[in-house]
Scaffold this motif. Sequence first.
Motif, PDB file in Angstrom:
ATOM      1  N   TRP A  23      60.791  28.613  63.164  1.00  0.00           N
ATOM      2  CA  TRP A  23      61.409  27.497  63.554  1.00  0.00           C
ATOM      3  C   TRP A  23      62.977  27.941  62.816  1.00  0.00           C
ATOM      4  CZ3 TRP A  23      59.722  22.976  66.178  1.00  0.00           C
ATOM      5  CH2 TRP A  23      58.224  23.017  66.180  1.00  0.00           C
ATOM      6  N   THR A  34      61.878  26.086  68.203  1.00  0.00           N
ATOM      7  CA  THR A  34      60.892  27.186  67.932  1.00  0.00           C
ATOM      8  C   THR A  34      61.562  28.410  68.561  1.00  0.00           C
ATOM      9  OG1 THR A  34      59.819  26.525  69.982  1.00  0.00           O
ATOM     10  CG2 THR A  34      58.520  26.177  67.943  1.00  0.00           C
ATOM     11  N   PRO A  57      57.182  21.380  59.709  1.00  0.00           N
ATOM     12  CA  PRO A  57      58.461  22.230  59.578  1.00  0.00           C
ATOM     13  C   PRO A  57      59.525  21.512  59.230  1.00  0.00           C
ATOM     14  CG  PRO A  57      57.276  22.546  61.825  1.00  0.00           C
ATOM     15  CD  PRO A  57      56.644  21.316  61.315  1.00  0.00           C
ATOM     16  N   CYS A  60      59.423  20.514  55.720  1.00  0.00           N
ATOM     17  CA  CYS A  60      59.494  21.520  55.005  1.00  0.00           C
ATOM     18  C   CYS A  60      61.106  22.059  54.747  1.00  0.00           C
ATOM     19  CB  CYS A  60      58.583  22.681  55.431  1.00  0.00           C
ATOM     20  SG  CYS A  60      59.121  24.329  54.638  1.00  0.00           S
ATOM     21  N   ALA A  92      53.565  25.281  56.203  1.00  0.00           N
ATOM     22  CA  ALA A  92      55.061  25.659  56.435  1.00  0.00           C
ATOM     23  C   ALA A  92      55.782  26.333  55.131  1.00  0.00           C
ATOM     24  CB  ALA A  92      55.760  24.335  56.825  1.00  0.00           C
ATOM     25  N   VAL A 104      61.832  28.033  58.809  1.00  0.00           N
ATOM     26  CA  VAL A 104      60.893  27.814  58.606  1.00  0.00           C
ATOM     27  C   VAL A 104      59.705  28.755  59.462  1.00  0.00           C
ATOM     28  CG1 VAL A 104      58.861  26.223  58.328  1.00  0.00           C
ATOM     29  CG2 VAL A 104      61.393  25.482  57.945  1.00  0.00           C
ATOM     30  N   GLN A 106      56.077  28.957  60.141  1.00  0.00           N
ATOM     31  CA  GLN A 106      54.834  28.004  59.928  1.00  0.00           C
ATOM     32  C   GLN A 106      53.512  28.972  60.319  1.00  0.00           C
ATOM     33  OE1 GLN A 106      55.015  24.672  62.844  1.00  0.00           O
ATOM     34  NE2 GLN A 106      53.522  23.766  62.109  1.00  0.00           N
TER      35      GLN A 106
END
Length: 318
Positions: A23, A34, A57, A60, A92, A104, A106
């Motif tokens: 991300w 994404t 995400p 996070c 995440a 991030v 994931q």
Amino acid sequence: NDVFRSVSSRVCHLVGCSGTALWLLDESRSHLRTAANWKIDAASEPVESLQLNEGLPARCFSAKRILVCDAPMPDEEDPPFGSEILKHSSAAIPLLRGAEVVGVLQLFFSNRARVVDSMMPLLNAIGARVSPVVLRSMIFERNQAISLTDVITDLPNERAFHLKLEKNIAEAQGHPQGQPFSILAIDVKGFSGIKDSSGHSTGDEVLRQVGRIARENLRGMDFFARSHTDEFLAVLPTATEEVALQIIARIENGIGESTLRDHGSEIRVGGLNIGWAVFGQDGETAASLLSRARLRKNFAKDRPGPRKVILFPQKSAG
């Protein structure tokens, strides 16, 4: 994507996850998107975009620390936050540049696997190792995009066109029956007069608007670029001469039906000069195809009235 697949393979081997997603912050800096995913099936694929206040995400990203979300077990009535999006247990990991979160990573765990506390040191180590790799890849792609983009029109530039053309030639030559494609060379009638009378800024605006209109009248698969001065180039995959001429007519109609304006004032454009060349029929190298397309374009340059189709006969075998 190649770097991310390699990183994901190694990470999943270390922690036993079944898939990954990367991300990144979008241009508006209001959403995460994404940028890539690896081995995620359609049923559990994450949504393409998340606001910064929704989903694991995004949480996070805001918290700047590892967060975990377990998918609901069959007897759980209230699923944890985000599981309606994530479907599976997930971790995440923030990717940091100093104190700034740039993305991030994931991790998805299948078969109801749970992320336990003993995994946290390993997840932190993964974040520390993956962050610089992702950053270097982002910088490389950004620099590559800049080097292949025309600064005035935001279209691909001539270098990008040549890369695309050589790729199409290689694919056509490797095709058992020969894969047809065509190219176009386009310029604006009377463009030097527009610049001389109205200035370079108006000339730049003409290029932007002509480029936009031409692009809108091409097919989705076609590749359109700006070359130099007022010349544009296009690669038309699978296009025979008949298809190329149909596309030329669409572009000319699009220009003819549009009013170009600069700061509220109408810009008068006399139309376009367009030449074309067909792989195999007009040549089989980049140089020969461009030469034929530009010859056809220049033959019609600044001719009054509507475009006339000029066909050059093939040379005899002798």
